[in-house]
Design a protein around this motif. Structure first.
Motif, PDB file in Angstrom:
ATOM      1  N   ALA A  99       0.839  -1.211   0.000  1.00  0.00           N
ATOM      2  CA  ALA A  99       0.000   0.000   0.000  1.00  0.00           C
ATOM      3  C   ALA A  99       0.866   1.250   0.000  1.00  0.00           C
ATOM      4  O   ALA A  99       0.574   2.222  -0.706  1.00  0.00           O
ATOM      5  N   GLN A 102       2.376   1.674  -3.444  1.00  0.00           N
ATOM      6  CA  GLN A 102       1.356   2.151  -4.406  1.00  0.00           C
ATOM      7  C   GLN A 102       1.023   3.614  -4.174  1.00  0.00           C
ATOM      8  O   GLN A 102       0.830   4.362  -5.112  1.00  0.00           O
ATOM      9  N   ALA A 103       0.951   3.979  -2.906  1.00  0.00           N
ATOM     10  CA  ALA A 103       0.600   5.370  -2.583  1.00  0.00           C
ATOM     11  C   ALA A 103       1.683   6.326  -3.061  1.00  0.00           C
ATOM     12  O   ALA A 103       1.399   7.476  -3.374  1.00  0.00           O
ATOM     13  N   ALA A 110      -4.102   3.805  -3.072  1.00  0.00           N
ATOM     14  CA  ALA A 110      -3.582   2.820  -2.132  1.00  0.00           C
ATOM     15  C   ALA A 110      -4.723   2.073  -1.467  1.00  0.00           C
ATOM     16  O   ALA A 110      -5.641   2.691  -0.943  1.00  0.00           O
TER      17      ALA A 110
END
Lengths: 113, 276
Positions: A99, A102-103, A110
């Motif tokens: 996460a 991805q963020a 995310a």
């Protein structure tokens, strides 16, 4: 006659006291192992290793219980519990890491860890 | 003293040392706990788990002191190691969650900044357009005021109508501009080009009812075309102006009188504002 009877009662009581916590610990460790499996621990390498240990330790604890080695069974169940709990947090760590990665990617959304 | 008792003592000491050497599991538990306790994230984010790891390690140490290197001591040490690892992993997880949250906040701030910049640019563009529009309208008003001095001007829903008398522009039955008309039309061209650059024009030719309808239609078309060409020659962009003849179809006065017919012989220039 009275003394042997009293001894028998004391021994039975002691055995009962030793058995209950061990059985309880095995039951709890099985539940934690199941949770780790449901969370997908087998798909995260480190978590899969911890899960594997936990599964073996549960089997071992059951065997110790059957053989009347309750104190050792209790410890083995606690080992299983600690390994399964570790597997769970390793899965959560992997998801949180993904996460975070991805963020950091622009335009990515995310997922919740 | 013979060497044999010395050897025996040395061997005994070695055995005692070995007996008191902590098992590998306990050494690992100590090291893992120390690592977890030294980790700022673990200390801050998972104090309860770290404390649980500490208590597990104490149990393992106590077991080692009381029982020595037994399977139970090793089990307890193993559990202590796992507890310390769990605290470490949870500390790292908290860091990742925080990192993701910060990244999302940063992206949200970036998006907000971009939106604000876009809004500011839009506002600036709008203000510029409004300024240009106001300037165009001011020029259009000045142009119409200038036209009003040389021709009749009125407003209609389709635009501002500038009416030029046909007798001023053309000889009877002709579509060639009179030399005297050029001065006035030059002023018209000047006003049209000075007006709103977004407006368009339609030159409409009209006749009275004298003569055949077909002739009047052709005459009105030719006259409208002649005026258009003059205006184009004097600076009006050709794509902004068109011409059309309407013959005797829309009289503004009675064709029964000479004065009425004179009024009906006319050229009208429709100034259409740009679509808003």
């Amino acid at each position: 006659m009275r003394a042997p009877m009293f001894s028998l009662v004391i021994v039975s009581f002691a055995l009962g006291c030793a058995t209950a916590p061990a059985k309880q610990a095995v039951t709890e460790s099985i539940a934690t192992v199941n949770t780790a499996e449901q969370l997908g621990a087998s798909e995260v390498p480190q978590a899969a290793k911890a899960l594997d240990y936990a599964q073996h330790e549960v089997a071992w604890a059951k065997a110790l219980l059957i053989n009347g080695r309750h104190e050792r069974a209790l410890l083995m169940a606690q080992r299983a519990e600690s390994d399964a709990a570790l597997a769970i947090v390793l899965v959560r760590e992997q998801r949180a890491r993904q996460a975070a990665e991805q963020a950091k990617t622009p335009g990515a959304t995310a997922p919740n860890p | 003293m013979s060497p044999r008792p010395l050897t025996f003592i040395a061997a005994s000491l070695a055995l005692v040392a070995c007996a008191h050497k902590p098992p590998e599991e306990l050494r690992e538990a100590r090291a893992t706990y120390q690592k977890a306790a030294a980790d700022p994230s673990t200390r801050q984010e998972t104090p309860a788990e770290l404390d649980e790891a500490r208590r597990s390690l104490v149990r393992a140490e106590r077991s080692f002191v009381v029982e020595g290197d037994t399977p139970k001591t090793r089990d307890r040490a193993y559990i202590a190691t796992r507890k310390a690892e769990l605290a470490l992993v949870m500390g790292r997880t908290a860091d990742y969650v925080e990192s993701a949250r910060n990244a999302e906040l940063w992206q949200a701030r970036e998006a907000l900044s971009a939106e604000q910049a876009e809004n500011a640019a839009n506002a600036a563009r709008l203000a510029e357009e409004q300024e240009l529009r106001a300037e165009a309208e001011r020029r259009a008003a000045l142009a119409i005021a200038a036209l009003a001095e040389i021709a009749a001007v009125r407003s209609e829903p389709r635009g501002t109508i500038v009416t030029l008398s046909g007798s001023v522009l053309f000889a009877s039955g002709k579509s060639t501009l009179l030399p005297s008309a050029t001065s006035r039309l030059s002023q018209v061209a000047e006003a049209l080009t000075a007006g709103d650059p977004g407006s368009t024009f339609v030159v409409e030719g009209y006749t009275d009812s004298s003569g055949s309808e077909a002739f009047n239609q052709k005459l009105s078309e030719a006259r409208a075309q002649a005026v258009r060409e003059f205006l184009v020659d004097h600076g009006v962009a050709p794509d902004r102006i068109e011409a059309r003849g309407l013959g005797e179809s829309q009289p503004v006065a009675s064709n029964a009188t000479a004065e009425g017919r004179a009024n009906n012989r006319r050229v009208e220039i429709v100034i259409q504002p740009p679509p808003s």
